[in-house]
Design a protein around this motif. Structure first.
Motif, PDB file in Angstrom:
ATOM      1  N   UNK A   1       0.815  -1.203   0.000  1.00  0.00           N
ATOM      2  CA  UNK A   1       0.000   0.000   0.000  1.00  0.00           C
ATOM      3  C   UNK A   1       0.857   1.264   0.000  1.00  0.00           C
ATOM      4  N   UNK A   2       2.153   1.135   0.278  1.00  0.00           N
ATOM      5  CA  UNK A   2       3.035   2.292   0.212  1.00  0.00           C
ATOM      6  C   UNK A   2       3.285   2.720  -1.231  1.00  0.00           C
ATOM      7  N   UNK A   3       3.120   1.815  -2.169  1.00  0.00           N
ATOM      8  CA  UNK A   3       3.413   2.092  -3.568  1.00  0.00           C
ATOM      9  C   UNK A   3       2.165   2.386  -4.393  1.00  0.00           C
ATOM     10  N   UNK A   4       1.015   1.904  -3.958  1.00  0.00           N
ATOM     11  CA  UNK A   4      -0.216   2.046  -4.734  1.00  0.00           C
ATOM     12  C   UNK A   4      -1.224   2.861  -3.936  1.00  0.00           C
ATOM     13  N   UNK A   5      -1.759   3.894  -4.563  1.00  0.00           N
ATOM     14  CA  UNK A   5      -2.847   4.652  -3.956  1.00  0.00           C
ATOM     15  C   UNK A   5      -4.146   4.028  -4.444  1.00  0.00           C
ATOM     16  N   UNK A   6      -4.755   3.212  -3.597  1.00  0.00           N
ATOM     17  CA  UNK A   6      -5.916   2.429  -3.995  1.00  0.00           C
ATOM     18  C   UNK A   6      -7.106   3.316  -4.353  1.00  0.00           C
ATOM     19  N   UNK A   7      -7.275   4.430  -3.679  1.00  0.00           N
ATOM     20  CA  UNK A   7      -8.382   5.338  -3.994  1.00  0.00           C
ATOM     21  C   UNK A   7      -8.249   5.916  -5.394  1.00  0.00           C
ATOM     22  N   UNK A   8      -7.044   6.352  -5.735  1.00  0.00           N
ATOM     23  CA  UNK A   8      -6.806   6.906  -7.069  1.00  0.00           C
ATOM     24  C   UNK A   8      -6.952   5.828  -8.137  1.00  0.00           C
ATOM     25  N   UNK A   9      -6.483   4.618  -7.843  1.00  0.00           N
ATOM     26  CA  UNK A   9      -6.616   3.522  -8.791  1.00  0.00           C
ATOM     27  C   UNK A   9      -8.086   3.197  -9.040  1.00  0.00           C
ATOM     28  N   UNK A  10      -8.871   3.223  -7.995  1.00  0.00           N
ATOM     29  CA  UNK A  10     -10.309   2.972  -8.141  1.00  0.00           C
ATOM     30  C   UNK A  10     -10.986   4.050  -8.969  1.00  0.00           C
ATOM     31  N   UNK A  11     -10.608   5.312  -8.768  1.00  0.00           N
ATOM     32  CA  UNK A  11     -11.182   6.402  -9.552  1.00  0.00           C
ATOM     33  C   UNK A  11     -10.842   6.262 -11.031  1.00  0.00           C
ATOM     34  N   UNK A  12      -9.607   5.909 -11.319  1.00  0.00           N
ATOM     35  CA  UNK A  12      -9.201   5.730 -12.715  1.00  0.00           C
ATOM     36  C   UNK A  12      -9.937   4.550 -13.333  1.00  0.00           C
ATOM     37  N   UNK A  13     -10.113   3.486 -12.576  1.00  0.00           N
ATOM     38  CA  UNK A  13     -10.825   2.312 -13.081  1.00  0.00           C
ATOM     39  C   UNK A  13     -12.283   2.641 -13.390  1.00  0.00           C
ATOM     40  N   UNK A  14     -12.949   3.332 -12.485  1.00  0.00           N
ATOM     41  CA  UNK A  14     -14.354   3.686 -12.708  1.00  0.00           C
ATOM     42  C   UNK A  14     -14.487   4.642 -13.891  1.00  0.00           C
ATOM     43  N   UNK A  15     -13.631   5.647 -13.968  1.00  0.00           N
ATOM     44  CA  UNK A  15     -13.682   6.591 -15.093  1.00  0.00           C
ATOM     45  C   UNK A  15     -13.408   5.873 -16.408  1.00  0.00           C
ATOM     46  N   UNK A  16     -12.462   4.947 -16.410  1.00  0.00           N
ATOM     47  CA  UNK A  16     -12.162   4.193 -17.634  1.00  0.00           C
ATOM     48  C   UNK A  16     -13.321   3.324 -18.073  1.00  0.00           C
ATOM     49  N   UNK A  17     -14.008   2.712 -17.119  1.00  0.00           N
ATOM     50  CA  UNK A  17     -15.162   1.886 -17.472  1.00  0.00           C
ATOM     51  C   UNK A  17     -16.306   2.734 -18.013  1.00  0.00           C
ATOM     52  N   UNK A  18     -16.535   3.878 -17.396  1.00  0.00           N
ATOM     53  CA  UNK A  18     -17.625   4.740 -17.853  1.00  0.00           C
ATOM     54  C   UNK A  18     -17.339   5.289 -19.243  1.00  0.00           C
ATOM     55  N   UNK A  19     -16.142   5.840 -19.424  1.00  0.00           N
ATOM     56  CA  UNK A  19     -15.812   6.461 -20.704  1.00  0.00           C
ATOM     57  C   UNK A  19     -15.491   5.410 -21.762  1.00  0.00           C
ATOM     58  N   UNK A  20     -14.784   4.372 -21.378  1.00  0.00           N
ATOM     59  CA  UNK A  20     -14.334   3.382 -22.360  1.00  0.00           C
ATOM     60  C   UNK A  20     -15.383   2.363 -22.742  1.00  0.00           C
ATOM     61  N   UNK A  21     -16.322   2.073 -21.864  1.00  0.00           N
ATOM     62  CA  UNK A  21     -17.340   1.073 -22.169  1.00  0.00           C
ATOM     63  C   UNK A  21     -18.741   1.646 -22.109  1.00  0.00           C
ATOM     64  N   UNK A  22     -18.995   2.549 -21.195  1.00  0.00           N
ATOM     65  CA  UNK A  22     -20.341   3.067 -21.002  1.00  0.00           C
ATOM     66  C   UNK A  22     -20.833   3.944 -22.142  1.00  0.00           C
ATOM     67  N   UNK A  23     -20.010   4.876 -22.578  1.00  0.00           N
ATOM     68  CA  UNK A  23     -20.418   5.790 -23.647  1.00  0.00           C
ATOM     69  C   UNK A  23     -20.609   5.035 -24.973  1.00  0.00           C
ATOM     70  N   UNK A  24     -19.683   4.162 -25.389  1.00  0.00           N
ATOM     71  CA  UNK A  24     -19.951   3.392 -26.607  1.00  0.00           C
ATOM     72  C   UNK A  24     -21.172   2.470 -26.481  1.00  0.00           C
ATOM     73  N   UNK A  25     -21.404   1.930 -25.303  1.00  0.00           N
ATOM     74  CA  UNK A  25     -22.583   1.081 -25.113  1.00  0.00           C
ATOM     75  C   UNK A  25     -23.868   1.901 -25.236  1.00  0.00           C
ATOM     76  N   UNK A  26     -23.873   3.120 -24.695  1.00  0.00           N
ATOM     77  CA  UNK A  26     -25.046   3.987 -24.855  1.00  0.00           C
ATOM     78  C   UNK A  26     -25.272   4.362 -26.313  1.00  0.00           C
ATOM     79  N   UNK A  27     -24.188   4.604 -27.038  1.00  0.00           N
ATOM     80  CA  UNK A  27     -24.303   4.918 -28.460  1.00  0.00           C
ATOM     81  C   UNK A  27     -24.907   3.735 -29.220  1.00  0.00           C
ATOM     82  N   UNK A  28     -24.421   2.535 -28.938  1.00  0.00           N
ATOM     83  CA  UNK A  28     -24.944   1.340 -29.607  1.00  0.00           C
ATOM     84  C   UNK A  28     -26.413   1.114 -29.242  1.00  0.00           C
ATOM     85  N   UNK A  29     -26.763   1.326 -27.987  1.00  0.00           N
ATOM     86  CA  UNK A  29     -28.151   1.171 -27.569  1.00  0.00           C
ATOM     87  C   UNK A  29     -29.038   2.195 -28.258  1.00  0.00           C
TER      88      UNK A  29
END
Length: 98
Positions: free
Chosen positions: A2-30
């Motif tokens: 945990x000294x090397x990884x900021x888990x909160x920041x990693x979680x934020x990047x993961x959620x933003x990546x899922x929303x922008x990388x998968x959510x927006x194209x999925x909404x477009x396809x829908x």
């Protein structure tokens, strides 16, 4: 570790990546799928089915009906969210946000 990884920041990047990388194209396809009408003609039976790319001799024109008002409203909402997200991203980048 945990000294090397900021888990909160990693979680934020993961959620933003899922929303922008998968959510927006999925909404477009829908949105596009909701705009597409349904055909009024049934597919031919398997034994007499034509080869790929061929039309059967008795096939007429396939009519595609207009989407229902509910489907049209859903498509407008989905595509509006996509356009809004793209516009927000452009404004954010142009304004110097990182």
């Amino acid at each position: 570790m945990s000294d090397f990884i900021e888990w909160g920041a990693l979680g934020q990047v993961l959620v933003a990546g899922l929303i922008v990388g998968a959510g927006i194209p999925a909404l477009f396809a829908l949105g596009l799928r909701l705009l597409a009408g349904t055909t009024t003609e049934q597919a031919p039976a398997a034994p007499g089915a034509p080869a790929a790319g061929e039309r059967p001799a008795s096939a007429g024109a396939v009519s595609i009906g207009r989407p229902t008002p509910a489907r049209l409203a859903g498509a407008i909402v989905c595509l509006g969210v996509v356009v809004g997200a793209v516009a927000f991203g452009l404004v954010f980048l142009v304004s110097g946000g990182h």
